[in-house]
Design a protein around this motif. Structure first.
Motif, PDB file in Angstrom:
ATOM      1  N   LEU A  76       2.418 -16.229   6.670  1.00  0.00           N
ATOM      2  CA  LEU A  76       2.956 -15.849   5.367  1.00  0.00           C
ATOM      3  C   LEU A  76       1.772 -16.171   4.347  1.00  0.00           C
ATOM      4  N   LYS A  77       1.327 -17.571   4.580  1.00  0.00           N
ATOM      5  CA  LYS A  77       0.365 -17.894   3.662  1.00  0.00           C
ATOM      6  C   LYS A  77      -1.022 -17.197   3.857  1.00  0.00           C
ATOM      7  N   SER A  78      -1.488 -16.782   4.905  1.00  0.00           N
ATOM      8  CA  SER A  78      -2.894 -15.951   5.091  1.00  0.00           C
ATOM      9  C   SER A  78      -2.494 -14.742   4.324  1.00  0.00           C
ATOM     10  N   LEU A  79      -1.282 -14.067   4.592  1.00  0.00           N
ATOM     11  CA  LEU A  79      -1.024 -12.828   3.931  1.00  0.00           C
ATOM     12  C   LEU A  79      -1.159 -13.025   2.400  1.00  0.00           C
ATOM     13  N   GLN A  80      -0.615 -13.990   1.857  1.00  0.00           N
ATOM     14  CA  GLN A  80      -0.503 -14.280   0.456  1.00  0.00           C
ATOM     15  C   GLN A  80      -1.943 -14.306  -0.145  1.00  0.00           C
ATOM     16  N   LEU A  81      -2.857 -14.935   0.582  1.00  0.00           N
ATOM     17  CA  LEU A  81      -4.341 -15.454   0.434  1.00  0.00           C
ATOM     18  C   LEU A  81      -4.754 -13.830   0.370  1.00  0.00           C
ATOM     19  N   GLY A 107       1.714  -2.985  -3.042  1.00  0.00           N
ATOM     20  CA  GLY A 107       1.224  -2.429  -1.975  1.00  0.00           C
ATOM     21  C   GLY A 107       2.481  -2.016  -1.091  1.00  0.00           C
ATOM     22  N   PHE A 108       2.201  -0.703  -0.314  1.00  0.00           N
ATOM     23  CA  PHE A 108       3.215  -0.372   0.901  1.00  0.00           C
ATOM     24  C   PHE A 108       2.489  -0.113   1.792  1.00  0.00           C
ATOM     25  N   GLU A 109       2.852  -0.128   3.064  1.00  0.00           N
ATOM     26  CA  GLU A 109       2.189   0.167   4.272  1.00  0.00           C
ATOM     27  C   GLU A 109       2.175   1.581   4.583  1.00  0.00           C
ATOM     28  N   ALA A 110       1.042   2.097   4.403  1.00  0.00           N
ATOM     29  CA  ALA A 110       0.767   3.734   4.598  1.00  0.00           C
ATOM     30  C   ALA A 110       0.856   4.201   5.955  1.00  0.00           C
ATOM     31  N   ALA A 111       0.722   3.105   7.000  1.00  0.00           N
ATOM     32  CA  ALA A 111       0.859   3.706   8.278  1.00  0.00           C
ATOM     33  C   ALA A 111       2.330   3.498   8.840  1.00  0.00           C
ATOM     34  N   HIS A 112       3.067   3.125   7.941  1.00  0.00           N
ATOM     35  CA  HIS A 112       4.367   2.828   8.436  1.00  0.00           C
ATOM     36  C   HIS A 112       5.499   3.452   7.479  1.00  0.00           C
ATOM     37  N   ILE A 113       5.250   3.756   6.330  1.00  0.00           N
ATOM     38  CA  ILE A 113       6.176   4.316   5.257  1.00  0.00           C
ATOM     39  C   ILE A 113       5.943   5.837   5.381  1.00  0.00           C
ATOM     40  N   PRO A 114       7.189   6.394   5.707  1.00  0.00           N
ATOM     41  CA  PRO A 114       7.345   7.949   5.742  1.00  0.00           C
ATOM     42  C   PRO A 114       6.951   8.861   4.654  1.00  0.00           C
ATOM     43  N   VAL A 115       6.280   9.649   4.437  1.00  0.00           N
ATOM     44  CA  VAL A 115       6.093  10.349   2.969  1.00  0.00           C
ATOM     45  C   VAL A 115       7.333  10.405   2.187  1.00  0.00           C
ATOM     46  N   GLU A 159      -1.954  -5.817  10.043  1.00  0.00           N
ATOM     47  CA  GLU A 159      -2.525  -5.661  11.055  1.00  0.00           C
ATOM     48  C   GLU A 159      -3.740  -6.477  11.456  1.00  0.00           C
ATOM     49  N   GLN A 160      -4.509  -6.645  10.306  1.00  0.00           N
ATOM     50  CA  GLN A 160      -5.830  -7.280  10.488  1.00  0.00           C
ATOM     51  C   GLN A 160      -5.453  -8.858  11.124  1.00  0.00           C
ATOM     52  N   PHE A 161      -4.635  -9.278  10.829  1.00  0.00           N
ATOM     53  CA  PHE A 161      -4.239 -10.640  11.537  1.00  0.00           C
ATOM     54  C   PHE A 161      -3.708 -10.441  12.734  1.00  0.00           C
ATOM     55  N   ARG A 162      -2.668  -9.273  13.072  1.00  0.00           N
ATOM     56  CA  ARG A 162      -2.146  -9.226  14.246  1.00  0.00           C
ATOM     57  C   ARG A 162      -3.222  -9.101  15.525  1.00  0.00           C
ATOM     58  N   GLN A 163      -4.280  -8.417  15.208  1.00  0.00           N
ATOM     59  CA  GLN A 163      -5.143  -8.026  16.266  1.00  0.00           C
ATOM     60  C   GLN A 163      -6.014  -9.235  16.882  1.00  0.00           C
ATOM     61  N   TYR A 164      -5.883 -10.345  16.211  1.00  0.00           N
ATOM     62  CA  TYR A 164      -6.466 -11.532  16.916  1.00  0.00           C
ATOM     63  C   TYR A 164      -5.439 -12.411  17.134  1.00  0.00           C
ATOM     64  N   LYS A 165      -4.910 -12.658  18.270  1.00  0.00           N
ATOM     65  CA  LYS A 165      -3.894 -13.665  18.907  1.00  0.00           C
ATOM     66  C   LYS A 165      -4.190 -15.289  18.605  1.00  0.00           C
ATOM     67  N   ASP A 166      -3.381 -15.863  17.997  1.00  0.00           N
ATOM     68  CA  ASP A 166      -3.413 -17.439  18.087  1.00  0.00           C
ATOM     69  C   ASP A 166      -3.026 -17.970  19.105  1.00  0.00           C
ATOM     70  N   ALA A 167      -3.162 -19.357  19.445  1.00  0.00           N
ATOM     71  CA  ALA A 167      -3.071 -20.008  20.464  1.00  0.00           C
ATOM     72  C   ALA A 167      -1.537 -20.126  20.902  1.00  0.00           C
ATOM     73  N   TYR A 191      -4.991  -2.183  16.341  1.00  0.00           N
ATOM     74  CA  TYR A 191      -6.182  -2.584  16.383  1.00  0.00           C
ATOM     75  C   TYR A 191      -7.203  -1.526  15.857  1.00  0.00           C
ATOM     76  N   ASP A 192      -7.936  -2.059  14.782  1.00  0.00           N
ATOM     77  CA  ASP A 192      -9.103  -1.159  14.339  1.00  0.00           C
ATOM     78  C   ASP A 192     -10.170  -0.845  15.084  1.00  0.00           C
TER      79      ASP A 192
END
Lengths: 362, 362
Positions: free
Chosen positions: A6-11, A103-111, A133-141, A311-312
């Motif tokens: 959550l903190k990473s997202l807020q930053l 913001g809203f998530e354009a990849a997930h919110i239908p028109v 997603e930029q966080f999800r693509q690298y997994k933490d320990a 993943y990008d």
């Protein structure tokens, strides 16, 4: 865990010049909500501002959201009121006004939803991409630990099921045994419908498992995975041959080529390598042996909270914590096919195989 | 079956002044594609014009799409080309030009995809709503037959599982028994994650099934369903009490109120009745007995290819072929809850119960 995310997202919001981000579930598409908040239900909107975090959900989930998402302030949807009313309530509690950039998530919110929201939500709505997603693509320990355990159990299921592959048994029966064992050993469900493709059906990379009976000597592709603790998925493919008859010599040849392509790609994997390069290693190996046209799909995909994790691929090379499938295949219509798939996690100087189930030896 | 549906859609296109409609899968959201074409895979775009029909999919599905969707002309996605290139190819084969009005499903297409399509697809793209859903909300005889069979098997599973509800068994163990039996008797999967909510957990309408052990005398809500042949879903809830101790008298009282509310709503159901009226019957019944505030969710939802099937609840009253769940509940935080859910199909003069599993008698 989720409070760190959550903190990473807020930053990230500050960097993207957003005052808030809305993250919404839609049926099975609830992974960003789960990742950030821990809430695993199917209906919620997260309202994350730079300082605060709210979870908007309905009465079916009031108690559960409180338990699962302790870092999020619960906003209760009242019967007869709209979800957007409650999103506005959360924005107001965060002291955001009409001029706030949300913001809203354009990849997930239908028109259709975006259209309604743009009317009802009291803020400047803006389409955002890949913020979570930029966080999800690298997994933490912690995530890698869960994925490792998911793969360990999945390989155990494979070991249990191999002896059940016999002439006369149907594809569906094998799939049933796989699915039961996944659940029994801890999966909450399948990460996708299990594929058991026998004989000529093995020429279809995504065959719909059916009532065909296995015959001695023919190939059987088994591609399956479970959703385990925390929502993390496994995804493995092994090809075996039905006992009672020697496999066709060309099938053995194909098996060896596919296995060596799988291994070659794994060896090439390390931080900095691009997805295109990774794919090319296996594709070139297969192509040099004359089977280029029979390897008809991509080599792999990101794996995490869904089997095909976001993943990008174009812009983000592999890095520490990327988890990827390595699944070359050769499929010959009318003859049969072979696919061998492992789940790999990228390490500082290479890649580790999470799916240690054995290969065949000829 | 699907060819009749395809024709209905093609007639609807003319009425909506559309030259074509694009219908796309997105992960689990593949029901409109399945309904129209019979294709059950997870990746495809249908291009339906007034005269023609195409299915655009990739090599994983070439053979399968040919088999499952015989009324659709297969357009093969080539590696390295975009899906939109192939959509353009289909539009060109149908002799549609840049000025053609081509609809996309606004309820299913994310904003990000619509943005890309509007650049890449050579036509006048326009957001459409409920074009396919308007058909899906009334089930035909073939669909009702499949739903009846789905409910019959689901009730059989319930009958088998009731004797396993004992003190000391966990919620997860009961859920496992339910899920195994659904699959064993023909389901391809769960229509949603099975809910087994015991004791105080039964106060959460959508509890996340866990490792809590059942205790004698307490309520257990079991809410589950399978996806059966053709993709059709069942959805049943029964509340039972763990043997070994008499249930709390107030629990028995609540059970009777919920059951009578369920029955009252069913009796009120017939063509012309609105969803709001249907809900009100059960809500008034529960309210008059002093439990209004504890019935915290809607009475039911449309059921079909997904557990929450699309329906224009505001504007379309019940009609012959509507399939609806009837699931009143009372939930008291710290005490427990009861829910009883049946699947009903609206007939010419009333409604038929598809889930004939027995209720408790006190």
């Amino acid at each position: 865990m989720s409070s760190k995310r959550l903190k990473s997202l807020q930053l990230a919001l500050a960097k993207q010049r957003l005052d808030a981000l809305l993250i919404r579930t839609f049926e099975g598409d609830n992974q960003n909500v789960l990742y950030l908040s821990g809430f695993s239900g199917t209906t919620a909107v997260l309202v994350v501002t730079r300082k605060k975090a709210f979870i908007v959900t309905d009465a079916r989930y009031f108690l559960r959201a409180g338990k699962e998402a302790p870092d999020f302030q619960l906003v209760k949807v009242q019967r007869g009121k709209k979800v957007s009313d409650h999103v506005n309530e959360a924005l107001a509690m965060a002291k955001l006004t009409k001029s706030a950039k949300v913001g809203f998530e354009a990849a997930h919110i239908p028109v259709a939803v975006a259209k309604v929201w743009s009317k009802e939500i009291k803020a400047k709505l803006t389409a955002s991409l890949n913020v979570v997603e930029q966080f999800r693509q690298y997994k933490d320990a912690g995530e890698i630990k869960l994925l490792r355990e998911a793969c360990r159990i999945t390989c155990r299921v494979y070991d249990e099921v191999v002896p059940l592959v016999k002439a006369g048994v149907t594809e569906n029966e094998i799939a049933f045994e796989i699915d039961m064992r996944l659940r029994k050993h801890g999966a909450v469900g399948n990460s996708f419908p299990s594929i058991v493709a026998s004989g000529p059906n093995s020429a279809m990379p995504h065959h719909a498992t059916g009532d065909r009976k296995l015959k001695a000597g023919e190939p059987v592709i088994m591609d399956f995975g479970g959703i385990f603790r925390g929502g993390y998925c496994s995804d493995i493919t092994r090809t075996v041959f039905v006992p009672g008859k020697e496999p066709h010599p060309r099938m053995k040849e194909i098996y060896k080529i596919v296995l060596d392509a799988n291994k070659a790609a794994r060896k090439a994997l390390k931080p900095g390598v691009t997805w295109r390069q990774f794919d090319k290693v296996a594709r070139d190996y297969i192509g040099e042996r004359g089977y280029a046209e029979y390897f008809t799909h991509g080599l792999g995909h990101s794996l995490g909270l869904v089997a095909h994790d976001p993943y990008d691929y174009e812009h983000c090379p592999f890095d520490v914590g990327t988890v990827v499938t390595d699944e070359p295949g050769i499929y010959i219509d009318g003859f049969g096919g072979v696919r061998i798939e492992d789940d790999l996690v990228v390490t500082t100087n290479g890649a580790e195989r999470l799916t240690t189930a054995p290969y065949l030896k000829f």
